[in-house]
Design a protein around this motif. Structure first.
Motif, PDB file in Angstrom:
ATOM      1  N   ARG A 106      -3.666 -16.928  -4.675  1.00 20.54           N
ATOM      2  CA  ARG A 106      -3.497 -15.732  -5.506  1.00 20.54           C
ATOM      3  C   ARG A 106      -2.136 -15.715  -6.193  1.00 20.54           C
ATOM      4  O   ARG A 106      -2.027 -15.363  -7.372  1.00 20.54           O
ATOM      5  CB  ARG A 106      -3.658 -14.481  -4.649  1.00 20.54           C
ATOM      6  N   LEU A 107      -1.082 -16.086  -5.439  1.00 24.18           N
ATOM      7  CA  LEU A 107       0.267 -16.057  -5.999  1.00 24.18           C
ATOM      8  C   LEU A 107       0.627 -17.353  -6.719  1.00 24.18           C
ATOM      9  O   LEU A 107       1.671 -17.424  -7.366  1.00 24.18           O
ATOM     10  CB  LEU A 107       1.287 -15.783  -4.889  1.00 24.18           C
ATOM     11  N   ASN A 108      -0.237 -18.385  -6.546  1.00 19.83           N
ATOM     12  CA  ASN A 108      -0.001 -19.684  -7.180  1.00 19.83           C
ATOM     13  C   ASN A 108       1.384 -20.225  -6.819  1.00 19.83           C
ATOM     14  O   ASN A 108       2.212 -20.534  -7.682  1.00 19.83           O
ATOM     15  CB  ASN A 108      -0.150 -19.583  -8.701  1.00 19.83           C
ATOM     16  N   ILE A 109       1.638 -20.334  -5.518  1.00 21.09           N
ATOM     17  CA  ILE A 109       2.942 -20.762  -5.027  1.00 21.09           C
ATOM     18  C   ILE A 109       2.808 -22.079  -4.278  1.00 21.09           C
ATOM     19  O   ILE A 109       1.720 -22.464  -3.830  1.00 21.09           O
ATOM     20  CB  ILE A 109       3.563 -19.704  -4.087  1.00 21.09           C
ATOM     21  N   GLY A 110       3.925 -22.769  -4.125  1.00 23.45           N
ATOM     22  CA  GLY A 110       3.953 -24.014  -3.381  1.00 23.45           C
ATOM     23  C   GLY A 110       4.222 -23.788  -1.908  1.00 23.45           C
ATOM     24  O   GLY A 110       4.502 -22.666  -1.467  1.00 23.45           O
ATOM     25  N   ASP A 111       4.157 -24.878  -1.146  1.00 24.60           N
ATOM     26  CA  ASP A 111       4.363 -24.773   0.290  1.00 24.60           C
ATOM     27  C   ASP A 111       5.770 -24.297   0.631  1.00 24.60           C
ATOM     28  O   ASP A 111       5.980 -23.618   1.645  1.00 24.60           O
ATOM     29  CB  ASP A 111       4.115 -26.140   0.950  1.00 24.60           C
TER      30      ASP A 111
END
Length: 376
Positions: free
Chosen positions: A28-33
């Protein structure tokens, strides 16, 4: 007694809801690890802050107030996480999630110790089994609502949280209204709650590693199965479910096993089997990887209870100091572990992060053998 057990079961359920929502939050937030790892670290900061205050809060207002208040904050924060559409909103919700979890967790353990003293019975292992059962039920319920009922991830979590809040208030009258033992206050002893003796530190390091792996499995197993084993995101939560089933069985069987096997052998063997299980999870096809979560859960389930019991067995330093040190270091592991995995996963790969955990379990085989020699 049921109310005290519920103080472990209820947070186990909504912790599993959070773990199952992790891959959805990342998408949903389109974030990386790395960003996800930092956000989980915020959760840990909230928990550490509340854990340092929980004892005083429970002493002043009682276990009932602290357990109900802490878990209510944690559950409302879970809803807040699902409503967050920015990293800052999600991180704020995660901070309060950790804050509530820390308060409720410490107060639940304090209540169990007081109930044990009043009843003259050993109850801690069974109550901690309530956490595992809660984790299993939470993962199973989420899987059922998503795949069978067809609810959205949001409707599944919100409906479950509503039921948990009703249950929490229903169980509250059976909880202890006080949060301290007057006989302890008359006993004197060191004012320092922690010990820096090698026994406490080494057993604390072992607890740190154990909790680090437990926290990593809870927060990253679904992502690992989805990204590395191509398990659909709706089914990736099965790894968490299998893991919690095995943890529950292991904790419930732990007392019976300890009647026939020495604590040292249980701990050393469990670390070794845990490393083997993680190795299979890393290299095997997804079907074998899913099955290996059972072996991993069984292995880890018996370690921490035996480590904490050892703090009561040793005669070198005060039991309360030894247990406090080991517990504190252990919780640092469960809170920092998921964030550490996030950083390693971003810098190298999630497989490298899981390999690191397997290596720590192998190191613990030798370290635990040495630790038990210190308390003879």
């Amino acid at each position: 007694m049921i109310s005290a057990w519920a103080t472990f079961f209820i947070p186990g359920v909504y912790m599993a809801l959070w773990a199952g929502y992790v891959p959805f939050l990342k998408a949903r937030l389109n974030i990386g690890d790395d960003v996800l790892g930092s956000m989980i670290l915020v959760l840990g900061i909230g928990s550490i802050i509340s854990m340092t205050l929980a004892g005083k809060v429970a002493n002043r207002f009682g276990c009932r107030f602290t357990v109900v208040g802490g878990n209510l904050v944690g559950m409302l924060a879970t809803v807040g996480i699902t409503l967050s559409d920015t990293v800052w909103m999600a991180s704020t919700s995660l901070f309060f999630f950790g804050l509530g979890m820390g308060l409720g967790d410490v107060a639940a353990n304090l209540q169990t110790l007081l109930v044990e003293k009043m009843s003259g019975r050993k109850l801690m292992s069974g109550f901690h089994g309530g956490w595992s059962i809660g984790g299993f039920i939470g993962a199973l319920l989420l899987l059922f609502l998503l795949n069978t009922v067809g609810l959205s991830i949001y409707g599944s979590i919100w409906g479950t949280i509503a039921g948990l809040i009703i249950s929490l208030f229903g169980m509250a009258p059976g909880m202890l209204s006080f949060g301290k033992d007057e006989s302890d206050e008359k006993g004197g002893g060191s004012k320092n709650p922690l010990s820096f003796h090698p026994i406490a530190i080494i057993f604390g390091i072992l607890a740190f590693i154990s909790y680090l792996v437990e926290g990593g499995m809870s927060d990253w197993s679904a992502i690992f199965l989805n990204t590395e084993k191509d398990v659909p995101i709706e089914r990736a939560v099965m790894g968490i479910m299998f893991y919690h089933i095995a943890m529950t069985i292991g904790r419930l069987a732990g007392n019976a096993v300890s009647m026939h096997v020495s604590p040292k052998r249980i701990v050393v063997t469990s670390y070794f089997l845990g490393a083997i299980a993680l190795g299979i999870i890393i290299v095997a096809p997804h079907s074998w990887a899913l099955a290996s979560f059972v072996l991993l859960g069984l292995s880890l389930s018996m370690i921490v209870p035996n480590l904490f019991s050892a703090m009561g067995m040793q005669k070198v330093i005060p039991m309360t100091q030894a247990l406090s040190t080991a517990t504190t270091l252990g919780y640092v592991g469960v809170l920092a572990g998921p964030a550490l995995i996030g950083y390693v996963s971003h810098s190298l790969s999630i497989i490298a992060a899981f390999t690191m955990l397997a290596g720590l379990l192998l190191i613990s085989v030798g370290l635990s053998s040495y630790a038990y020699r210190l308390i003879k």
